[in-house]
Design an enzyme around this catalytic site. Structure first.
Site, PDB file in Angstrom:
ATOM      1  N   CYS A   1       0.840  -1.200   0.000  1.00  0.00           N
ATOM      2  CA  CYS A   1       0.000   0.000   0.000  1.00  0.00           C
ATOM      3  C   CYS A   1       0.876   1.252   0.000  1.00  0.00           C
ATOM      4  O   CYS A   1       0.558   2.243  -0.665  1.00  0.00           O
ATOM      5  CB  CYS A   1      -0.933   0.020   1.207  1.00  0.00           C
ATOM      6  SG  CYS A   1      -2.415  -0.997   1.009  1.00  0.00           S
TER       7      CYS A   1
ATOM      8  N   ASP B   1      10.652  -6.965  -8.387  1.00  0.00           N
ATOM      9  CA  ASP B   1      10.817  -7.597  -7.081  1.00  0.00           C
ATOM     10  C   ASP B   1      12.199  -7.238  -6.531  1.00  0.00           C
ATOM     11  O   ASP B   1      13.203  -7.284  -7.240  1.00  0.00           O
ATOM     12  CB  ASP B   1      10.663  -9.116  -7.203  1.00  0.00           C
ATOM     13  CG  ASP B   1      10.457  -9.778  -5.851  1.00  0.00           C
ATOM     14  OD1 ASP B   1       9.351 -10.284  -5.597  1.00  0.00           O
ATOM     15  OD2 ASP B   1      11.420  -9.781  -5.035  1.00  0.00           O
TER      16      ASP B   1
ATOM     17  N   HIS C   1      -6.274  -2.746  -1.565  1.00  0.00           N
ATOM     18  CA  HIS C   1      -5.703  -3.702  -0.612  1.00  0.00           C
ATOM     19  C   HIS C   1      -6.651  -4.878  -0.409  1.00  0.00           C
ATOM     20  O   HIS C   1      -7.730  -4.741   0.164  1.00  0.00           O
ATOM     21  CB  HIS C   1      -5.417  -3.038   0.745  1.00  0.00           C
ATOM     22  CG  HIS C   1      -4.817  -4.012   1.729  1.00  0.00           C
ATOM     23  ND1 HIS C   1      -3.456  -4.169   1.891  1.00  0.00           N
ATOM     24  CD2 HIS C   1      -5.404  -4.918   2.557  1.00  0.00           C
ATOM     25  CE1 HIS C   1      -3.227  -5.121   2.781  1.00  0.00           C
ATOM     26  NE2 HIS C   1      -4.399  -5.593   3.210  1.00  0.00           N
TER      27      HIS C   1
ATOM     28  N   ASN D   1       1.152 -16.597  -4.406  1.00  0.00           N
ATOM     29  CA  ASN D   1       1.223 -17.405  -3.196  1.00  0.00           C
ATOM     30  C   ASN D   1       0.069 -16.984  -2.294  1.00  0.00           C
ATOM     31  O   ASN D   1      -0.088 -15.797  -2.015  1.00  0.00           O
ATOM     32  CB  ASN D   1       2.553 -17.166  -2.472  1.00  0.00           C
ATOM     33  CG  ASN D   1       3.746 -17.612  -3.302  1.00  0.00           C
ATOM     34  OD1 ASN D   1       3.661 -18.550  -4.073  1.00  0.00           O
ATOM     35  ND2 ASN D   1       4.870 -16.924  -3.141  1.00  0.00           N
TER      36      ASN D   1
ATOM     37  N   GLY E   1       3.262 -19.892   1.096  1.00  0.00           N
ATOM     38  CA  GLY E   1       4.522 -19.162   0.924  1.00  0.00           C
ATOM     39  C   GLY E   1       4.348 -17.660   0.843  1.00  0.00           C
ATOM     40  O   GLY E   1       5.286 -16.945   0.495  1.00  0.00           O
TER      41      GLY E   1
ATOM     42  N   HIS F   1      -0.624  -8.459   0.867  1.00  0.00           N
ATOM     43  CA  HIS F   1      -1.352  -7.585  -0.069  1.00  0.00           C
ATOM     44  C   HIS F   1      -1.264  -8.348  -1.392  1.00  0.00           C
ATOM     45  O   HIS F   1      -0.157  -8.574  -1.904  1.00  0.00           O
ATOM     46  CB  HIS F   1      -0.675  -6.212  -0.148  1.00  0.00           C
ATOM     47  CG  HIS F   1      -1.318  -5.240  -1.109  1.00  0.00           C
ATOM     48  ND1 HIS F   1      -1.619  -3.938  -0.771  1.00  0.00           N
ATOM     49  CD2 HIS F   1      -1.679  -5.376  -2.413  1.00  0.00           C
ATOM     50  CE1 HIS F   1      -2.152  -3.314  -1.816  1.00  0.00           C
ATOM     51  NE2 HIS F   1      -2.189  -4.175  -2.835  1.00  0.00           N
TER      52      HIS F   1
ATOM     53  N   HIS G   1      -0.749 -10.052  -4.725  1.00  0.00           N
ATOM     54  CA  HIS G   1       0.173  -9.714  -5.809  1.00  0.00           C
ATOM     55  C   HIS G   1       0.423 -10.947  -6.646  1.00  0.00           C
ATOM     56  O   HIS G   1       0.285 -12.083  -6.169  1.00  0.00           O
ATOM     57  CB  HIS G   1       1.489  -9.154  -5.256  1.00  0.00           C
ATOM     58  CG  HIS G   1       2.163 -10.058  -4.272  1.00  0.00           C
ATOM     59  ND1 HIS G   1       1.799 -10.098  -2.940  1.00  0.00           N
ATOM     60  CD2 HIS G   1       3.142 -10.969  -4.420  1.00  0.00           C
ATOM     61  CE1 HIS G   1       2.544 -10.997  -2.316  1.00  0.00           C
ATOM     62  NE2 HIS G   1       3.367 -11.548  -3.192  1.00  0.00           N
TER      63      HIS G   1
ATOM     64  N   HIS H   1       3.318 -12.676  -9.165  1.00  0.00           N
ATOM     65  CA  HIS H   1       4.700 -12.669  -9.625  1.00  0.00           C
ATOM     66  C   HIS H   1       4.709 -12.977 -11.123  1.00  0.00           C
ATOM     67  O   HIS H   1       4.130 -13.991 -11.551  1.00  0.00           O
ATOM     68  CB  HIS H   1       5.511 -13.762  -8.921  1.00  0.00           C
ATOM     69  CG  HIS H   1       5.595 -13.630  -7.432  1.00  0.00           C
ATOM     70  ND1 HIS H   1       6.739 -13.210  -6.779  1.00  0.00           N
ATOM     71  CD2 HIS H   1       4.685 -13.871  -6.448  1.00  0.00           C
ATOM     72  CE1 HIS H   1       6.532 -13.209  -5.476  1.00  0.00           C
ATOM     73  NE2 HIS H   1       5.288 -13.611  -5.245  1.00  0.00           N
TER      74      HIS H   1
HETATM   75  P1  AMP Z   1       5.186 -13.549  -1.432  1.00  0.00           P
HETATM   76  O1  AMP Z   1       5.959 -14.680  -0.828  1.00  0.00           O
HETATM   77  O2  AMP Z   1       4.374 -13.992  -2.631  1.00  0.00           O
HETATM   78  O3  AMP Z   1       4.382 -12.778  -0.418  1.00  0.00           O
HETATM   79  O4  AMP Z   1       6.291 -12.609  -2.055  1.00  0.00           O
HETATM   80  C1  AMP Z   1       6.557 -11.325  -1.633  1.00  0.00           C
HETATM   81  C2  AMP Z   1       7.590 -10.786  -2.604  1.00  0.00           C
HETATM   82  O5  AMP Z   1       7.705  -9.393  -2.385  1.00  0.00           O
HETATM   83  C3  AMP Z   1       8.986 -11.381  -2.421  1.00  0.00           C
HETATM   84  O6  AMP Z   1       9.406 -11.960  -3.671  1.00  0.00           O
HETATM   85  C4  AMP Z   1       9.833 -10.191  -2.004  1.00  0.00           C
HETATM   86  O7  AMP Z   1      11.137 -10.252  -2.546  1.00  0.00           O
HETATM   87  C5  AMP Z   1       9.045  -9.025  -2.553  1.00  0.00           C
HETATM   88  N1  AMP Z   1       9.212  -7.768  -1.844  1.00  0.00           N
HETATM   89  C6  AMP Z   1       9.108  -7.550  -0.515  1.00  0.00           C
HETATM   90  N2  AMP Z   1       9.258  -6.241  -0.227  1.00  0.00           N
HETATM   91  C7  AMP Z   1       9.451  -5.619  -1.420  1.00  0.00           C
HETATM   92  C8  AMP Z   1       9.670  -4.266  -1.796  1.00  0.00           C
HETATM   93  N3  AMP Z   1       9.721  -3.292  -0.880  1.00  0.00           N
HETATM   94  N4  AMP Z   1       9.839  -3.982  -3.103  1.00  0.00           N
HETATM   95  C9  AMP Z   1       9.798  -4.970  -4.024  1.00  0.00           C
HETATM   96  N5  AMP Z   1       9.575  -6.257  -3.738  1.00  0.00           N
HETATM   97  C10 AMP Z   1       9.415  -6.588  -2.455  1.00  0.00           C
HETATM   98 ZN    ZN Z   2      -1.848  -3.210   1.133  1.00  0.00          ZN
END
Ligand code: AMP
Ligand code: ZN
Length: 113
Positions: free
Chosen positions: A7, A30, A46, A86, A92, A97, A99, A101
């Site tokens: 957010c 990422d 969110h 995930n 995992g 929030h 997202h 990949h």
């Molecule tokens: P997940 O396990 O699907 O929740 O993945 C979260 C992803 O967010 C991971 O691949 C992290 O490397 C990435 N991540 C966490 N903080 C940041 C950030 N500030 N900017 C970019 N990517 C992030």
């Molecule tokens: Zn959020």
């Protein structure tokens, strides 16, 4: 949502390498890439996990996949790539929030785990 890093990125209050944005989604690199191309596609809204999606979000979800396809072309990984979400701690998920990949630039084998 307060204390949600994604957010904060959406609001411009935390840094990110943004590669795409529109009124509904933001996409940024990422911070810990697991492939040569590793982009996160994040709804501005969110929602904690995939489980929070409701029928009213169906246009948002199709838009996210449209953006994923566009970014795959833009980053020249359209020959083959993965879109992964995930869901929940056991899935995992670390950032709660929603997202997606977008992973590419390498050859994946057929094993998911
Ligand atoms: P997940 O396990 O699907 O929740 O993945 C979260 C992803 O967010 C991971 O691949 C992290 O490397 C990435 N991540 C966490 N903080 C940041 C950030 N500030 N900017 C970019 N990517 C992030
Ligand atoms: Zn959020």
């Amino acid at each position: 949502m307060k204390d949600c890093i994604f957010c904060k990125i959406v609001a411009g209050e935390a840094p990110a390498e943004v590669v795409y944005e529109d009124e509904r989604v933001l996409a940024f690199k990422d911070i810990n890439p697991l492939a040569p191309v590793h982009i996160l596609i994040v709804p501005r809204l969110h929602l904690a996990t995939l489980n929070d999606l409701q029928p009213e979000h169906k246009d948002l979800v199709s838009h996210i996949f449209k953006v994923a396809i566009e970014l795959a072309h833009k980053f020249k990984i359209d020959k083959g790539y993965r879109v992964v979400t995930n869901c929940g701690a056991d899935g995992g998920q670390i950032i709660f929030h929603l997202h997606f990949h977008l992973l590419g630039g390498k050859v994946f084998d057929h094993n998911l785990v």
